[in-house]
Design an enzyme around this catalytic site. Structure first.
Site, PDB file in Angstrom:
ATOM      1  N   GLY A 127       0.252  -5.080   0.468  1.00  0.00           N
ATOM      2  CA  GLY A 127      -1.079  -5.062  -0.333  1.00  0.00           C
ATOM      3  C   GLY A 127      -0.740  -5.837  -1.606  1.00  0.00           C
ATOM      4  N   GLY A 133       0.786  -1.231  -0.179  1.00  0.00           N
ATOM      5  CA  GLY A 133      -0.033   0.031  -0.024  1.00  0.00           C
ATOM      6  C   GLY A 133       0.814   1.088   0.045  1.00  0.00           C
ATOM      7  CD  GLU A 179       2.510  -6.220   6.169  1.00  0.00           C
ATOM      8  OE1 GLU A 179       1.788  -6.151   4.950  1.00  0.00           O
ATOM      9  OE2 GLU A 179       2.912  -7.139   6.549  1.00  0.00           O
ATOM     10  CG  ASP A 197      -3.045  -4.986   5.787  1.00  0.00           C
ATOM     11  OD1 ASP A 197      -1.762  -5.525   5.243  1.00  0.00           O
ATOM     12  OD2 ASP A 197      -3.473  -4.085   5.476  1.00  0.00           O
TER      13      ASP A 197
END
Length: 359
Positions: free
Chosen positions: A119, A70, A142, A150
């Protein structure tokens, strides 16, 4: 669906029976933003209903990789300026896209060439045909930015053999093609020199036929040789005990791994371990994504997320000042706060299992 203009962040085109999605921010290694997520979702919705589209193919523009994750700089700016509302809205749509990809009723071919992180894993590793190359570097990094895996990452990693997923989640280690297949993050190995032939074949061939034509023997990975200490050390109940076991087991690689873990956000490490253990007990990807959404929204209120992004991509000093600064200072209550999700005001995706994964 018409082809996209060349400067669009996502390029869409048709080649025979294949609908191509090209992530098109090469200077940012195709990092995802909200507009890209929306464009991908619109394309999948249209192509799902279009009988002339037999296969969807995901690739990334440029030479560096499919997707670096992301757009975390925008998340940093959003938290600093607006409290994170835009980031929560982005994750809401991104995670629902991950669910749609996992339930997409046609072959979804993800070409995981080069860097595939965060992502990028979410828009590729939930697909039905996942191809890696000798250039692939796949990771969920992360914990190094004060965040928690995630995009369905905790779902994927808990399904890796033994404790390999726990190892990858806590350390953020990037793996190559062989280990990506071992961990269940990919299905097939295609040498990069054959990618053009492979994607061209998808215009008029079944995905399985294109794979048979272009795939090669999977190169050896590195993780299998370390399974004994990985499975033993990461089976511990706490991050502190994991680190102690890594230091005590006598393997130099394990000791180096312990030192790597200790550079990550202490809060993120403890929340990540809890998220993985909880994800093992959840019944579906959608349920895990719902948990991840609550955890991600909670992270917006944690000092470690903006601090971790600052240190890695804003100031680039690589010296984050975590708060709390040590594992023993992160309490059970601190961890529990990330999972608070009871009541109508709690954030939820409200995904459901089905043909498109959307509620």
């Amino acid at each position: 669906m018409n082809a996209s203009p060349d400067d669009a962040p996502v390029l869409l085109r048709r080649e025979g029976g294949a609908g191509h999605i090209v992530l098109n921010r090469p200077r940012a290694i195709n990092a995802l933003n909200h507009a890209m997520v929306r464009l991908m979702d619109e394309a999948l919705s249209a192509w799902q209903a279009d009988e002339s589209v037999a296969t969807v193919v995901l690739t990334g523009a440029g030479e560096r990789g499919l997707c670096a994750g992301g757009d975390i700089r925008s998340i940093h700016d959003d938290v600093r300026a607006g409290g994170g509302g835009a980031s929560a809205a982005f994750w809401h749509d991104e995670y629902r896209l991950n669910a749609r990809i996992a339930r997409f009723p046609k072959p979804y071919v993800a070409v995981m060439d080069g860097i595939v992180m965060g992502g990028g894993v979410g828009v590729s590793a939930h697909g039905s045909v996942r191809v890696v190359t000798e250039r692939s570097r796949v990771a969920m990094p992360e914990t190094g930015i004060g965040f928690v895996p995630d995009v369905g990452g905790t779902y994927l990693l808990t399904r890796a053999p033994g404790e390999l997923g726990t190892h990858l989640a806590l350390t953020g280690t990037a793996v190559g093609a062989g280990d990506a297949l071992l961990c269940g993050l990919a299905d097939h190995y295609v040498p990069s020199e054959r990618l053009e032939e492979f994607t061209a074949a998808l215009a008029d061939s079944e995905a399985s036929d294109a794979v048979r034509r272009c795939a090669a023997a999977v190169p050896a990975g590195e993780l299998a040789a370390h399974r004994e200490w990985i499975d033993h050390c990461y089976a511990a109940d706490t991050v502190e005990e994991i680190v102690d076991r890594l230091h005590a087991c006598g393997d130099r690689h394990a000791k180096q791994t312990a030192e790597t873990i200790l550079t990550k956000s202490p809060t993120s490490l403890k929340v990540t371990l809890a998220a993985l253990r909880r994800a093992r007990e959840l019944p579906s990807l959608e349920a895990v994504l719902d948990q991840e959404y609550r955890v991600s929204c909670a992270a917006l209120g944690s000092p470690d997320l903006p601090e971790g992004i600052r240190a890695q991509v804003v100031d680039k000093d690589r010296r984050p000042r975590w708060s709390p600064a040590a594992l023993e200072l992160v309490t059970e209550a601190d961890v529990a706060r990330f999972f608070e999700g009871v009541g109508p005001k709690a954030p939820h995706l409200r995904c459901r299992s089905g043909t498109d994964g959307l509620g």
